[in-house]
Design an enzyme around this catalytic site. Structure first.
Site, PDB file in Angstrom:
ATOM      1  N   TYR A  55      -4.219   2.481  -2.856  1.00 20.42           N
ATOM      2  CA  TYR A  55      -3.812   3.022  -4.164  1.00 20.42           C
ATOM      3  C   TYR A  55      -3.887   1.888  -5.205  1.00 20.42           C
ATOM      4  CZ  TYR A  55      -0.934   5.537  -7.573  1.00 20.42           C
ATOM      5  OH  TYR A  55      -0.472   6.161  -8.706  1.00 20.42           O
TER       6      TYR A  55
ATOM      7  N   THR B   6      -2.034   0.327  -7.268  1.00 19.86           N
ATOM      8  CA  THR B   6      -1.021  -0.722  -7.398  1.00 19.86           C
ATOM      9  C   THR B   6      -0.712  -1.434  -6.082  1.00 19.86           C
ATOM     10  OG1 THR B   6       0.728   0.938  -7.135  1.00 19.86           O
ATOM     11  CG2 THR B   6       0.084   0.352  -9.385  1.00 19.86           C
ATOM     12  N   LYS B   7      -1.444  -1.117  -5.013  1.00 18.47           N
ATOM     13  CA  LYS B   7      -1.231  -1.820  -3.753  1.00 18.47           C
ATOM     14  C   LYS B   7      -1.749  -3.266  -3.853  1.00 18.47           C
ATOM     15  CE  LYS B   7       0.665   1.465  -1.226  1.00 18.47           C
ATOM     16  NZ  LYS B   7       0.854   2.553  -2.180  1.00 18.47           N
ATOM     17  N   ASN B   8      -1.495  -4.066  -2.824  1.00 21.46           N
ATOM     18  CA  ASN B   8      -1.909  -5.472  -2.857  1.00 21.46           C
ATOM     19  C   ASN B   8      -3.417  -5.634  -2.970  1.00 21.46           C
ATOM     20  OD1 ASN B   8       0.834  -5.623  -2.314  1.00 21.46           O
ATOM     21  ND2 ASN B   8       0.604  -7.411  -0.996  1.00 21.46           N
TER      22      ASN B   8
END
Length: 358
Positions: free
Chosen positions: A177, A179-181
Site C-alpha cells: 500500500y 504508505t507502507k515501508n
C-alpha cells in the site's frame, strides 16, 4: 504541517512505469516475475507470489493452505480489519485473542487459552513493524498441530533473532500500500516454503489456471500488473536505506520524547518502524493529537476501534490489553524523508503538549 505519512515516489519509479508503458506488456508479465524473484531475497529464497493487494494476499493465503468452513483461526483484534476479514472471507471463523501491550502483538498465553478442537491456524500480526513473538507462537503451533500464518503487511525486513519475518510460517503476507515501508502503488506478496501452497496461490490469483484456458480450480483475478511490479522493484532497492533511516529517526524520537511512553524493542526483534507509536497515558489521547496538530505535527490512531467491536463483527469480548491499546496509541511521523528540523519539531511538540497537561 508535518503529515503523518508521506509516500515516496521518485524519478526512478516514474521511469520504470514509463518503461512498462512503452513495452505494451501491462498485465502480469516479466516485471511481476522479476519482482517476485527479487523479493525472495528478503525471505531466505522462499517462493514469492505477487497479487493486487495486501488484503488479497491474506485472503488467498488462507485458501491456499486449506483453511475453510468449520475452521477457526486465532487472530488479534488490535489490527486493521483485513486481518480478520481474510479469515471470514475464506469461510472460516476469526477467533480473537488478546495482545500484550509492549509490542501490540498476540499474547502467547491468550493464544493458548483460545485454542479449541476447531482451531486450524494462528495468525499473528507484526504490528507497526515490530515482529510478534514468533518463537513462542511457533512452539504453540507445533505442539497443537496448527498452521502458523504471518500477517507481515507492515513489517518488510523485520526479523526475530535475525531470522526474517515471512520465513517462520506456512505462509506470510506483505502489503505494498502507498504508505507502507515500500510500495508498488498497490499490491501484496505471499511467501511460503511449500511448493504446493505456492502453486495453489498461482492458480487462485489467475482464475484457477496455470495453463491458459485450462482452469483447474475456481479462482480469482488478483494478479499484480507489470506497472505495479516495476514500481515495487525500484522501491525494493531503496528499502534497506529507508529502513535504516526509519530506525535512526525512531532512536532520535525515543531519546528526545519525555511526555509519553515510547515504543520499546524486544531484545530479539528487528523493528522496522512502519509506525512510531507512542502510548499517551496521562492525557486524553484524542485531545493530545489535536494539540499536536495545532503545533504543526500530524499523527494517526491505528486503530481506534478493535476489530471485534466493528459493526461487521459486533462481538462482546473481554480483551483488556486490546482495549487499553486502542485508547492510548498515537502514531507520529517516522518516514525516511523527515528532516532533522522536522524530527526536533515532532519531539518538542509532544513534550510541550504533555507538559501543558492536555
Amino acid at each position: 504541517m508535518i503529515p503523518a505519512a508521506r509516500p515516496l515516489i521518485g524519478d526512478e519509479e516514474r521511469a520504470a512505469v514509463d518503461r512498462v508503458m512503452r513495452s505494451g506488456m501491462l498485465a502480469q508479465g516479466p516485471e511481476v516475475a522479476a519482482f517476485e524473484q527479487e523479493f525472495s531475497a528478503l525471505v531466505d529464497g522462499r517462493h514469492c507470489i505477487a497479487v493486487n493487494s495486501g488484503t488479497s494476499a491474506l485472503h488467498m493465503s488462507m485458501l491456499a493452505v486449506g483453511i475453510g468452513a468449520g475452521d477457526e483461526v486465532i487472530v488479534p483484534s488490535f489490527s486493521f480489519a483485513a486481518t480478520a476479514n481474510a479469515v471470514q472471507l475464506a469461510g472460516a471463523t476469526a477467533v480473537f485473542a488478546d495482545i500484550e501491550t509492549d509490542y501490540f502483538s498476540l499474547d502467547p498465553a491468550a493464544v493458548e487459552a483460545a485454542i479449541t478442537p476447531r482451531t486450524k491456524a494462528i495468525m499473528p500480526v507484526h504490528l507497526y513493524g515490530h515482529p510478534a513473538d514468533l518463537v513462542a507462537l511457533e512452539e504453540i503451533a507445533k505442539r497443537h498441530g496448527l498452521l502458523l500464518i504471518e500477517d507481515a503487511a507492515q513489517a518488510h525486513a523485520a526479523a526475530v533473532n535475525g531470522k526474517p519475518v515471512g520465513t517462520w510460517s506456512d505462509a506470510a503476507s506483505f502489503s505494498f500500500y502507498p504508505t507502507k515501508n515500500m510500495t508498488s502503488g498497490e499490491g501484496g506478496m505471499v511467501t511460503t516454503a511449500s511448493d504446493e501452497v505456492a502453486r495453489q496461490m498461482r492458480l487462485l490469483r489467475n482464475q484457477g489456471m496455470e495453463k491458459r484456458y485450462a482452469n483447474e480450480i475456481f479462482g480469482f483475478n488478483t494478479r499484480m500488473t507489470d506497472i505495479h511490479a516495476a514500481i515495487g522493484r525500484v522501491q525494493l532497492t531503496k528499502l534497506a536505506g529507508w529502513t535504516a533511516k526509519r530506525q535512526a529517526n525512531a532512536a532520535f524520537l525515543s531519546e528526545s520524547i519525555e511526555g509519553a511512553i515510547t515504543p520499546p524493542i524486544a531484545p530479539w526483534a528487528t523493528h522496522v518502524f512502519h509506525q512510531y507509536t507512542i502510548r499517551v497515558v496521562d492525557h486524553d489521547r484524542d485531545r493530545f493529537a489535536e494539540e499536536l496538530a495545532a503545533r504543526g505535527v500530524g499523527s494517526g490512531v491505528y486503530y481506534p476501534t478493535p476489530i471485534h467491536r466493528l459493526p461487521s463483527f459486533g462481538l462482546d469480548l473481554e480483551l483488556p490489553g486490546t482495549e487499553l491499546a486502542a485508547s492510548q496509541v498515537l502514531s507520529l511521523p517516522i518516514y525516511p524523508t523527515l528532516s532533522d528540523a522536522e524530527l526536533e519539531t515532532i519531539a518538542s511538540a509532544v513534550n510541550e503538549v504533555a507538559k501543558a497537561g492536555s
